[in-house]
Motif scaffolding. Sequence first.
Motif, short mmCIF file in Angstrom:
data_model
loop_
_atom_site.label_atom_id
_atom_site.label_comp_id
_atom_site.label_asym_id
_atom_site.label_seq_id
_atom_site.Cartn_x
_atom_site.Cartn_y
_atom_site.Cartn_z
N GLY A 273 75.47 -14.17 17.21
CA GLY A 273 76.65 -13.50 17.76
C GLY A 273 77.28 -12.57 16.75
N THR A 274 77.68 -11.39 17.20
CA THR A 274 78.30 -10.36 16.36
C THR A 274 79.59 -9.90 17.04
N PHE A 275 80.64 -9.70 16.24
CA PHE A 275 81.89 -9.19 16.80
C PHE A 275 82.51 -8.20 15.83
N ARG A 288 82.64 -5.32 10.99
CA ARG A 288 81.67 -6.05 11.83
C ARG A 288 81.31 -7.37 11.17
N TYR A 289 81.33 -8.44 11.97
CA TYR A 289 81.08 -9.79 11.48
C TYR A 289 79.99 -10.45 12.33
N GLN A 290 79.37 -11.48 11.75
CA GLN A 290 78.38 -12.23 12.49
C GLN A 290 78.55 -13.73 12.24
N PHE A 291 78.17 -14.54 13.22
CA PHE A 291 78.24 -15.98 13.10
C PHE A 291 76.97 -16.52 12.47
N LEU A 292 77.13 -17.46 11.55
CA LEU A 292 76.02 -18.13 10.91
C LEU A 292 75.63 -19.37 11.71
N GLN A 369 76.22 -8.02 26.00
CA GLN A 369 76.92 -6.99 25.23
C GLN A 369 78.19 -6.57 25.99
N PRO A 370 79.30 -7.31 25.91
CA PRO A 370 79.44 -8.53 25.11
C PRO A 370 79.64 -9.76 25.98
N ILE A 371 79.67 -10.95 25.33
CA ILE A 371 80.24 -12.16 25.90
C ILE A 371 81.74 -12.10 25.68
N ARG A 372 82.52 -12.46 26.69
CA ARG A 372 83.98 -12.48 26.55
C ARG A 372 84.45 -13.92 26.33
N ILE A 373 84.89 -14.21 25.12
CA ILE A 373 85.37 -15.54 24.75
C ILE A 373 86.90 -15.50 24.74
N ARG A 374 87.50 -16.24 25.67
CA ARG A 374 88.96 -16.24 25.74
C ARG A 374 89.57 -16.83 24.48
N ALA A 375 90.75 -16.36 24.16
CA ALA A 375 91.37 -16.70 22.88
C ALA A 375 91.66 -18.18 22.73
N ASP A 376 91.74 -18.93 23.83
CA ASP A 376 92.01 -20.37 23.75
C ASP A 376 90.75 -21.21 23.91
N ASN A 377 89.58 -20.62 23.70
CA ASN A 377 88.33 -21.35 23.85
C ASN A 377 88.30 -22.56 22.93
N ALA A 378 87.84 -23.68 23.48
CA ALA A 378 87.90 -24.94 22.74
C ALA A 378 86.98 -24.97 21.54
N TYR A 379 85.96 -24.12 21.50
CA TYR A 379 85.02 -24.13 20.38
C TYR A 379 85.46 -23.21 19.24
N ILE A 380 86.55 -22.51 19.41
CA ILE A 380 87.06 -21.66 18.32
C ILE A 380 87.58 -22.58 17.21
N THR A 381 87.01 -22.43 16.03
CA THR A 381 87.38 -23.29 14.91
C THR A 381 88.72 -22.87 14.34
N PRO A 382 89.36 -23.76 13.57
CA PRO A 382 90.61 -23.37 12.91
C PRO A 382 90.45 -22.15 12.04
N GLU A 383 89.29 -22.02 11.38
CA GLU A 383 89.06 -20.87 10.52
C GLU A 383 89.03 -19.58 11.34
N LEU A 384 88.37 -19.64 12.50
CA LEU A 384 88.31 -18.46 13.35
C LEU A 384 89.68 -18.16 13.95
N GLN A 385 90.43 -19.22 14.32
CA GLN A 385 91.78 -19.01 14.85
C GLN A 385 92.66 -18.29 13.83
N ASN A 411 78.65 -9.81 20.87
CA ASN A 411 77.32 -9.34 21.26
C ASN A 411 76.30 -10.37 20.78
N ARG A 412 75.45 -10.83 21.69
CA ARG A 412 74.58 -11.94 21.31
C ARG A 412 73.23 -11.86 22.02
#
Length: 1001
Positions: A273-275, A288-292, A369-385, A411-412
């Motif tokens: 995933g890239t955002f 531009r960032y990417q998830f590990l 291109q893209p996936i829309r992840i809502r800001a309150d998604n439960a998988y969003i980590t504290p670091e990402l928040q 984008n994934r």
Amino acid sequence: MNLNKFSRLSTAIAATLLASATTAAAQESPASDSTQTLDRVNVTGSRIAREGFVTPSPVTGITAEEIRATGAVTIGDLMTKMPALSPTYTLGNSTRFIGTAGLGLVDLRGMGTSRTLVLVNGRRHVGASPGSTAVDVNTIPVEWIERVEVITGGASAVYGADAVAGVVNFITKKSFDGIEMRAQTGGSGEGNFGRSFVSVSGGSDFADGRGSAAISIEHSQQDRFSRTGREIGRRYQVSRPNPNYDPTQPSSESNPQTIFDGPGGNHAISYGGTFNVGTFNPANPTTRYQFLPDGSFVQKRYDGWQNANSCIDCDFTDLNALADLEPKFDRTSVNAIFTFDLNDDHRVFAEAKYSKTESHFYGQSAFDQPIRIRADNAYITPELQAFLAANPAALSTTTIGDTPYQFLAVNRMNVDAGRRGEQVDRDTKRLVVGLEGFLSENWAYEASVNYGESSISRVNLNNRINERWQAGLDTVLDANGNIACRVTVDPTAINIHTGNPYNLALVNGCVPFSIFGNGAVAANPAAAAWFNTNSLNTSKLKQTVYSASVSNNALFSLPAGDVGFAAGVEHRKEESQENTDPLSALGLTFLNAISSRGGAYDVSEIFAETSIPVLADLPGVERLSIDLAGRYSDYDTIGSTKTWNIGIDWEILSSLRFRGTTARAVRAPGIGELFNPQSQNFAFIDDPCNTRVTNPNRPSTAPDVAVRQANCAALGIPANWEDTFTASRPGVSGGNPNLRAEEAETVSFGFVWQPEFVKGLGVSIDYWRITLDDAIGAVSGQTNATRCVDSPGGVTNNIFCDQILRAPSGGFVDPQGRDFPSHSIYSWSALNENLAKKRRVGVDFEIDYRFDLLGGNAVTRLVGTRLLQSREWEFQDFPNEYKEWVTSVWDPRYRANFEASYDRDEWNLSWTMRYMHHVLRVEPASYQSNPGQSSPIRNGSYTYHNAQIGYTFPDSDIKVYLGIDNVFDKDPPLNYFGADVNQSFYDSVGRFMYLGATYKF
């Protein structure tokens, strides 16, 4: 009348073919009147038995011995290597369309697979793809082929529709005595790729020689071969602006605007995933960032060049790792033949066939291109928040109704959700039953019933159900603090990708999952099992042909010789039905939304043919004859059609012969072209308003730059706009029941020379021309987009612009959740019409020389084509607007094969060379306007070498052989993987060695 006519005729055919494998070498006058009956054979392109292979139309042949010398385990790929045939469908490129994996369709002169008529023993064969009559020659057993004959043009009057470009006739064995076994296996020099083959043939006479029966069983298979299995798939080369380009000098091959460089690839999308934080700026790519894999995220690394999608010396995604060079392919064929002489004048015959092929390949996974992840998604980590709070530009906002929704756009390439692929199984059955014989001394007849059936089962693997995917990644915490799908907690929840409430019936049992990092989806196998499905599509094609004909090779005599005559009637019915998976048909999956379809048509025909000797035994005229043929056809779909053929055969000297034909051919529209409903399709479009330097269709390449720039501006597209959408674009295409037949005029003439002073030498040269009018086709999305902005009359009231839909400022999300950036093309439409024109012109040449050498027999053969014209008119009403393709990678100017073989005692050797002239990697017109647009802009000439050595053990019927294809391991041109038609002239497998043995008893 003597029944031995049957056996004498078969013996004569075999003897003639064994004596000469080429058209040139087979042009022999009858030895004497006493052998005249034995010399009369039927040749492709005529129903009149003739002496030798003397016909006005050139016939190029391949014998069983030549096929064996190649080590071929399927016939399709071997046929595409003939200079007259284009590699439109090889095993390597057959996966580029839905449901075509494993097909071997032949394409004579590059006129299209539907315009080449494929026959088996002079009779039609059932098609292999829904809505089409094109024949899958991979179902034809290699060991059962006696010879293959190819004729260009002039055959519609003899065989009917579809023979616009010509005929490929597979002549199989008529009898077999004894048992023969052959086995072969081999592997590539690089990577893990193998092919194998085994066959058993057996047969015998019975009833004191009155009857004959034989059966053949063979099985071939090849492995799936990934691109990354070879070094050519791990070069990571991408196109970029040339840093050394000198803008003060004209662009040229020595001063190119773009070059290939690496290592590099796509950085706009990634497996994890890239955002972006705000709008990505290639000049300052720090946003531009990417998830590990562990779910954390980092800033993408950029140490070299980059644009919005590609980069070098950076964190890039290798999309080649998700593609195959070859699909897995298994084939099993069972063939049987039977003949029985009822009496001295009549024989019953039958041919039966069953073939099963299985093709399996994997391609790219579903992507977003893209996936829309809502800001309150439960998988969003504290670091990402915390990051999102500190960088609010990373979040986008969309308003649905009156409610604004914030989301992170990711984008994934969803590899961990399962790669998509196809499993295609085809069962082909064919039965021919007939009666043949003699009505009198010179009158022969044949009547037959020919029934064929193709059953196709296609399973689209890991076909994502889009709304389930979107529901599963849209997660919240439930009342117990557990992660759950939002729609499970709130059945009225809105799907942010579509702007509508979730379909509760479809998303029942929702399984939540994370998409943050490669492997996140796979961490919950139940999720992929829920949102993926294996979609089943089934098809069936049926063909029924009733035919009857009579012939007389000596109807009456003229001073110059006997008049030949043939006539007959035929009735044919074609049926096709395709049943699509319901979810896919409704557009609910990642696969194209293709609805079920089908149709049928009948045609009744009458035909006649005559060969008239005009002059003989005169100075400069040893023999001169004229051939005439005509056919009347009545279709229940398009009405009646008429075709005709006129040929001349002029034996100037005993060693020199002139031949020529002119003909009118037709092709009736197929079932799919007539009856397919409008349904979803996808196409890559080089946007003519996209100014990116790597876009080959950018405004600066337009015929009139100012007109295109003005029209792009009139569409509201800003100057210097760059399109960031890189995937194929959805559109709709379909059939048209009001289509007419295509019509073609074909001409060929040439000579055959067999000099008496060089025994064993034969030379032929033939000019040919095929002009097709009212060609059936649809205006492509690419053409509509380009003509829209190149019109001097502007973009209003423009029929081309009406077929193209662009996203407004701010972008557009289609009903399937695909997100298109501002001004990008998001839809196109096309309908089949009789609107195009094609022309192919060329010269075929063939030299065959057979001679004794050092106590053995040597054979050399050169077969080639020089292409003079390859022109395409998208609109025949504009005769000055055409594209010339000669010298492009689709249409090389020269193609040729050279074969040399040597037999002595127990040994036999063969060496073959396949040559293709240098070609351009871009359209010739584009090269003329900008010869330095890219480097490399051309591929050099290629010659491939293949070799085989065989040894037959003395006093036995055991033969072993060893072969090598691509002896010098020549790689294809840069970034060519054989995945498309233009790339399939080149070998992508590399050096391949094989070992085989035959045993006959």
